[in-house]
Design a protein around this motif. Structure first.
Motif, PDB file in Angstrom:
ATOM      1  N   TYR A 161       3.726   4.395  -6.365  1.00 13.16           N
ATOM      2  CA  TYR A 161       2.454   3.730  -6.147  1.00 13.16           C
ATOM      3  C   TYR A 161       2.574   2.308  -5.601  1.00 13.16           C
ATOM      4  CZ  TYR A 161      -0.003   7.517  -8.485  1.00 13.16           C
ATOM      5  OH  TYR A 161      -0.533   8.740  -8.798  1.00 13.16           O
ATOM      6  N   SER A 162       3.763   1.848  -5.306  1.00 14.78           N
ATOM      7  CA  SER A 162       3.898   0.487  -4.792  1.00 14.78           C
ATOM      8  C   SER A 162       4.644   0.468  -3.463  1.00 14.78           C
ATOM      9  CB  SER A 162       4.614  -0.408  -5.803  1.00 14.78           C
ATOM     10  OG  SER A 162       5.936   0.043  -6.021  1.00 14.78           O
ATOM     11  N   ASP A 163       4.350  -0.551  -2.693  1.00 15.68           N
ATOM     12  CA  ASP A 163       5.015  -0.754  -1.412  1.00 15.68           C
ATOM     13  C   ASP A 163       6.346  -1.453  -1.673  1.00 15.68           C
ATOM     14  OD1 ASP A 163       5.304  -1.092   1.476  1.00 15.68           O
ATOM     15  OD2 ASP A 163       4.914  -3.212   1.065  1.00 15.68           O
ATOM     16  N   PRO A 164       7.465  -0.850  -1.287  1.00 19.61           N
ATOM     17  CA  PRO A 164       8.771  -1.418  -1.647  1.00 19.61           C
ATOM     18  C   PRO A 164       9.058  -2.783  -1.024  1.00 19.61           C
ATOM     19  CG  PRO A 164       9.032   0.399  -0.096  1.00 19.61           C
ATOM     20  CD  PRO A 164       7.603   0.406  -0.527  1.00 19.61           C
ATOM     21  N   LEU A 165       8.423  -3.091   0.102  1.00 20.33           N
ATOM     22  CA  LEU A 165       8.698  -4.366   0.775  1.00 20.33           C
ATOM     23  C   LEU A 165       7.937  -5.523   0.135  1.00 20.33           C
ATOM     24  CD1 LEU A 165       9.989  -5.992   3.088  1.00 20.33           C
ATOM     25  CD2 LEU A 165       8.011  -5.374   4.499  1.00 20.33           C
ATOM     26  N   THR A 166       6.652  -5.327  -0.100  1.00 24.49           N
ATOM     27  CA  THR A 166       5.814  -6.426  -0.579  1.00 24.49           C
ATOM     28  C   THR A 166       5.569  -6.390  -2.086  1.00 24.49           C
ATOM     29  OG1 THR A 166       3.794  -5.151  -0.193  1.00 24.49           O
ATOM     30  CG2 THR A 166       4.628  -6.500   1.637  1.00 24.49           C
ATOM     31  N   GLY A 167       5.774  -5.242  -2.707  1.00 24.03           N
ATOM     32  CA  GLY A 167       5.564  -5.121  -4.143  1.00 24.03           C
ATOM     33  C   GLY A 167       4.132  -4.843  -4.548  1.00 24.03           C
ATOM     34  N   ILE A 168       3.204  -4.824  -3.594  1.00 22.33           N
ATOM     35  CA  ILE A 168       1.811  -4.517  -3.931  1.00 22.33           C
ATOM     36  C   ILE A 168       1.582  -3.013  -3.807  1.00 22.33           C
ATOM     37  CG2 ILE A 168       0.985  -6.798  -3.244  1.00 22.33           C
ATOM     38  CD1 ILE A 168       0.025  -5.554  -0.608  1.00 22.33           C
ATOM     39  N   ALA A 169       0.353  -2.580  -4.014  1.00 23.95           N
ATOM     40  CA  ALA A 169       0.028  -1.153  -3.983  1.00 23.95           C
ATOM     41  C   ALA A 169       0.262  -0.563  -2.598  1.00 23.95           C
ATOM     42  CB  ALA A 169      -1.419  -0.954  -4.402  1.00 23.95           C
ATOM     43  N   ASN A 170       0.671   0.725  -2.581  1.00 22.01           N
ATOM     44  CA  ASN A 170       0.811   1.418  -1.303  1.00 22.01           C
ATOM     45  C   ASN A 170      -0.476   2.180  -0.981  1.00 22.01           C
ATOM     46  OD1 ASN A 170       0.868   3.699  -2.942  1.00 22.01           O
ATOM     47  ND2 ASN A 170       3.046   4.097  -2.648  1.00 22.01           N
ATOM     48  N   LEU A 218       5.825 -10.576   6.296  1.00 26.77           N
ATOM     49  CA  LEU A 218       4.925  -9.699   5.538  1.00 26.77           C
ATOM     50  C   LEU A 218       4.876 -10.110   4.066  1.00 26.77           C
ATOM     51  CD1 LEU A 218       5.871  -6.226   7.064  1.00 26.77           C
ATOM     52  CD2 LEU A 218       3.669  -7.403   7.297  1.00 26.77           C
ATOM     53  N   ARG A 219       6.022 -10.454   3.521  1.00 28.63           N
ATOM     54  CA  ARG A 219       6.049 -10.877   2.113  1.00 28.63           C
ATOM     55  C   ARG A 219       5.293 -12.193   1.924  1.00 28.63           C
ATOM     56  NH1 ARG A 219      11.363  -8.257   2.137  1.00 28.63           N
ATOM     57  NH2 ARG A 219      12.292 -10.107   3.113  1.00 28.63           N
ATOM     58  N   GLN A 220       5.508 -13.126   2.840  1.00 27.54           N
ATOM     59  CA  GLN A 220       4.820 -14.416   2.743  1.00 27.54           C
ATOM     60  C   GLN A 220       3.310 -14.237   2.903  1.00 27.54           C
ATOM     61  OE1 GLN A 220       6.045 -17.505   2.136  1.00 27.54           O
ATOM     62  NE2 GLN A 220       8.133 -16.760   1.845  1.00 27.54           N
ATOM     63  N   PHE A 221       2.920 -13.369   3.829  1.00 26.83           N
ATOM     64  CA  PHE A 221       1.500 -13.085   4.042  1.00 26.83           C
ATOM     65  C   PHE A 221       0.880 -12.507   2.773  1.00 26.83           C
ATOM     66  CE2 PHE A 221      -1.746  -9.908   5.001  1.00 26.83           C
ATOM     67  CZ  PHE A 221      -2.684 -10.675   5.682  1.00 26.83           C
ATOM     68  N   THR A 222       1.566 -11.537   2.177  1.00 28.97           N
ATOM     69  CA  THR A 222       1.068 -10.905   0.960  1.00 28.97           C
ATOM     70  C   THR A 222       0.869 -11.925  -0.140  1.00 28.97           C
ATOM     71  OG1 THR A 222       2.177  -8.826   1.501  1.00 28.97           O
ATOM     72  CG2 THR A 222       1.557  -9.169  -0.795  1.00 28.97           C
ATOM     73  N   GLN A 223       1.873 -12.771  -0.362  1.00 32.86           N
ATOM     74  CA  GLN A 223       1.782 -13.773  -1.423  1.00 32.86           C
ATOM     75  C   GLN A 223       0.658 -14.763  -1.141  1.00 32.86           C
ATOM     76  OE1 GLN A 223       3.603 -13.647  -4.351  1.00 32.86           O
ATOM     77  NE2 GLN A 223       1.979 -15.095  -4.902  1.00 32.86           N
ATOM     78  N   GLY A 224       0.506 -15.130   0.132  1.00 30.53           N
ATOM     79  CA  GLY A 224      -0.564 -16.055   0.496  1.00 30.53           C
ATOM     80  C   GLY A 224      -1.934 -15.493   0.164  1.00 30.53           C
ATOM     81  N   CYS A 225      -2.113 -14.191   0.359  1.00 29.98           N
ATOM     82  CA  CYS A 225      -3.383 -13.543   0.026  1.00 29.98           C
ATOM     83  C   CYS A 225      -3.562 -13.426  -1.483  1.00 29.98           C
ATOM     84  CB  CYS A 225      -3.454 -12.157   0.660  1.00 29.98           C
ATOM     85  SG  CYS A 225      -3.561 -12.157   2.470  1.00 29.98           S
ATOM     86  N   VAL A 226      -2.513 -12.960  -2.158  1.00 32.78           N
ATOM     87  CA  VAL A 226      -2.586 -12.760  -3.610  1.00 32.78           C
ATOM     88  C   VAL A 226      -2.954 -14.056  -4.324  1.00 32.78           C
ATOM     89  CG1 VAL A 226      -1.197 -12.262  -5.666  1.00 32.78           C
ATOM     90  CG2 VAL A 226      -1.036 -10.770  -3.657  1.00 32.78           C
ATOM     91  N   ASP A 227      -2.451 -15.176  -3.827  1.00 27.05           N
ATOM     92  CA  ASP A 227      -2.744 -16.467  -4.452  1.00 27.05           C
ATOM     93  C   ASP A 227      -4.233 -16.800  -4.439  1.00 27.05           C
ATOM     94  OD1 ASP A 227      -0.082 -16.867  -5.019  1.00 27.05           O
ATOM     95  OD2 ASP A 227       0.297 -18.164  -3.284  1.00 27.05           O
ATOM     96  N   LEU A 228      -4.990 -16.159  -3.552  1.00 25.48           N
ATOM     97  CA  LEU A 228      -6.423 -16.434  -3.435  1.00 25.48           C
ATOM     98  C   LEU A 228      -7.281 -15.436  -4.203  1.00 25.48           C
ATOM     99  CD1 LEU A 228      -6.584 -17.253   0.401  1.00 25.48           C
ATOM    100  CD2 LEU A 228      -6.544 -18.880  -1.507  1.00 25.48           C
ATOM    101  N   LEU A 229      -6.669 -14.376  -4.703  1.00 21.06           N
ATOM    102  CA  LEU A 229      -7.435 -13.296  -5.325  1.00 21.06           C
ATOM    103  C   LEU A 229      -7.652 -13.517  -6.814  1.00 21.06           C
ATOM    104  CD1 LEU A 229      -5.768 -10.178  -3.623  1.00 21.06           C
ATOM    105  CD2 LEU A 229      -7.762 -11.499  -2.867  1.00 21.06           C
ATOM    106  N   ARG A 230      -8.691 -12.878  -7.333  1.00 22.46           N
ATOM    107  CA  ARG A 230      -8.937 -12.857  -8.768  1.00 22.46           C
ATOM    108  C   ARG A 230      -8.088 -11.741  -9.397  1.00 22.46           C
ATOM    109  NH1 ARG A 230     -15.120 -11.434  -8.010  1.00 22.46           N
ATOM    110  NH2 ARG A 230     -13.961  -9.854  -6.812  1.00 22.46           N
ATOM    111  N   ASP A 231      -8.000 -11.767 -10.710  1.00 22.63           N
ATOM    112  CA  ASP A 231      -7.238 -10.739 -11.409  1.00 22.63           C
ATOM    113  C   ASP A 231      -7.838  -9.353 -11.198  1.00 22.63           C
ATOM    114  OD1 ASP A 231      -5.504 -12.639 -12.380  1.00 22.63           O
ATOM    115  OD2 ASP A 231      -6.500 -12.822 -14.328  1.00 22.63           O
ATOM    116  N   THR A 232      -9.138  -9.286 -11.003  1.00 21.93           N
ATOM    117  CA  THR A 232      -9.807  -7.996 -10.845  1.00 21.93           C
ATOM    118  C   THR A 232      -9.724  -7.440  -9.429  1.00 21.93           C
ATOM    119  OG1 THR A 232     -11.883  -9.191 -10.502  1.00 21.93           O
ATOM    120  CG2 THR A 232     -11.428  -8.387 -12.735  1.00 21.93           C
ATOM    121  N   ASP A 233      -9.319  -8.261  -8.461  1.00 17.34           N
ATOM    122  CA  ASP A 233      -9.191  -7.793  -7.078  1.00 17.34           C
ATOM    123  C   ASP A 233      -7.926  -6.953  -6.933  1.00 17.34           C
ATOM    124  OD1 ASP A 233     -11.485  -9.236  -6.525  1.00 17.34           O
ATOM    125  OD2 ASP A 233     -10.380 -11.025  -5.895  1.00 17.34           O
ATOM    126  N   PHE A 234      -7.918  -6.096  -5.933  1.00 16.70           N
ATOM    127  CA  PHE A 234      -6.822  -5.132  -5.791  1.00 16.70           C
ATOM    128  C   PHE A 234      -6.389  -5.094  -4.324  1.00 16.70           C
ATOM    129  CE2 PHE A 234      -4.962  -0.905  -5.307  1.00 16.70           C
ATOM    130  CZ  PHE A 234      -4.199  -0.777  -6.464  1.00 16.70           C
TER     131      PHE A 234
END
Length: 322
Positions: A161-170, A218-234
């Motif tokens: 269920y996770s993306d191996p490169l970024t660690g977020i959901a696939n 891609l990893r930096q982009f992912t982290q940049g987005c995650v830093d702006l999200l709430r805990d309930t966002d996916f």
């Protein structure tokens, strides 16, 4: 006649005692630790546990109760299964988590060991032990350390269920979570929005800097987005450089606000190895859930908005048509 019956009964008892003694002797040599527990949760005897890499020596528990030794929730669970085994006469099985360091009656020299600080998984098997020499009914409780199996199960579950490169959901996880969130939004008449994000000119990054640097982007982009999200966002990755963000409890205004923040934040990322003059940008399409709409329709509208953002010059957000 009575003498024959008495003799037969004595022989039966002797046979049971012999069988019990043989069993206990065998258990002492087994790698898994076992306990003889009575109906009140008293540790009558501690056996086995020869595998010192998996089990601590529990001899100090003898003469004490589950409630004295274990955290309250674990003690209650174990005692419930002890009594159920005695009531039904059948083996009872339960899985529970426990830090050996939390077993208060173990010597401090054991509890302070580094290997016993982490939570471990055990499978407890409670089986009635008849004719045991104890005033109250007892069970044999075999505690099998199943932590390696649980770790392996977790690894494969995360891999599925996770993306191996970024660690977020696939993609698979995104679609499953989206169905769940959309069903909840419709059922409770709550707002939900979706962002579809695409890194602008990502193929140029791969060509100019190489795929390894592209992966880091891609990893930096992912982290940049995650830093702006709430805990309930996916957030999930559904393609090479394409991502989605599910926004529960978010109307169009909220989605537009978050999307604009992402558009502003991405060019500020400093990706190691990339020319300081080369900044990533992102195009985003946003859509808010309509009544009776499913995920595929919502995704299509957000994707159409993304296409509009690209046609308009990229590095911007566009809202989907209602």
């Amino acid at each position: 006649m009575d003498d024959i019956q008495d003799s037969t009964q004595a022989a039966t008892i002797a046979a049971l005692q012999t069988e019990r003694d043989q069993l206990l002797t065998l258990l002492k040599a087994l790698p898994d630790i076992s306990f003889v527990l009575d109906e009140d949760g008293l540790y009558v005897k501690v056996l086995g546990g020869a595998n010192e890499a998996m089990y601590a020596n529990g001899k100090s528990l003898e003469g004490h109760t589950l409630s004295n030794a274990l955290p309250p929730a674990v003690a209650e669970t174990c005692l419930t299964h002890v009594r159920k085994a005695l009531h039904t006469g059948e083996m009872q099985t339960v899985e529970y988590q426990l830090r050996v360091a939390d077993v208060s009656l173990l010597p401090s020299v054991i509890r302070d060991c580094d290997q016993y600080q982490t939570e471990q998984w055990f499978e407890g098997r409670a089986l009635p032990l008849p004719s045991y020499n104890h005033p109250k009914p007892v069970v044999l409780w075999v505690a099998i350390n199943v932590t390696p199996r649980k770790q392996l199960e977790r690894y494969w579950r995360e891999a599925a269920y996770s993306d191996p490169l970024t660690g977020i959901a696939n993609r698979r996880a995104v679609f499953e979570q989206a169905e769940h969130e959309i069903d909840r939004a419709h059922r409770h008449h709550r707002p939900l929005s979706l962002l579809v994000l695409d890194i602008d000119h990502f193929k140029t990054i791969n060509t100019q800097y190489g795929h390894a640097q592209g992966d880091e982007a891609l990893r930096q982009f992912t982290q940049g987005c995650v830093d702006l999200l709430r805990d309930t966002d996916f957030m999930g990755r559904i393609g090479g450089e394409e991502f989605v963000v599910l926004l529960p409890e978010t109307d169009q205004v909220g989605a537009q606000h978050l999307g604009a923040r992402v558009v502003e934040a991405i060019p500020t990322l400093d990706v190691p190895g990339m020319n300081h003059g080369h900044r990533m940008t992102v195009s985003i399409g946003a859509a808010t859930l309509l009544e009776h709409e499913g995920f595929e329709e919502l995704l299509r509208r957000a994707d159409d908005a993304l296409s509009s953002a690209k046609r308009s010059g990229r590095n911007r957000l566009r809202l989907g048509e209602r």
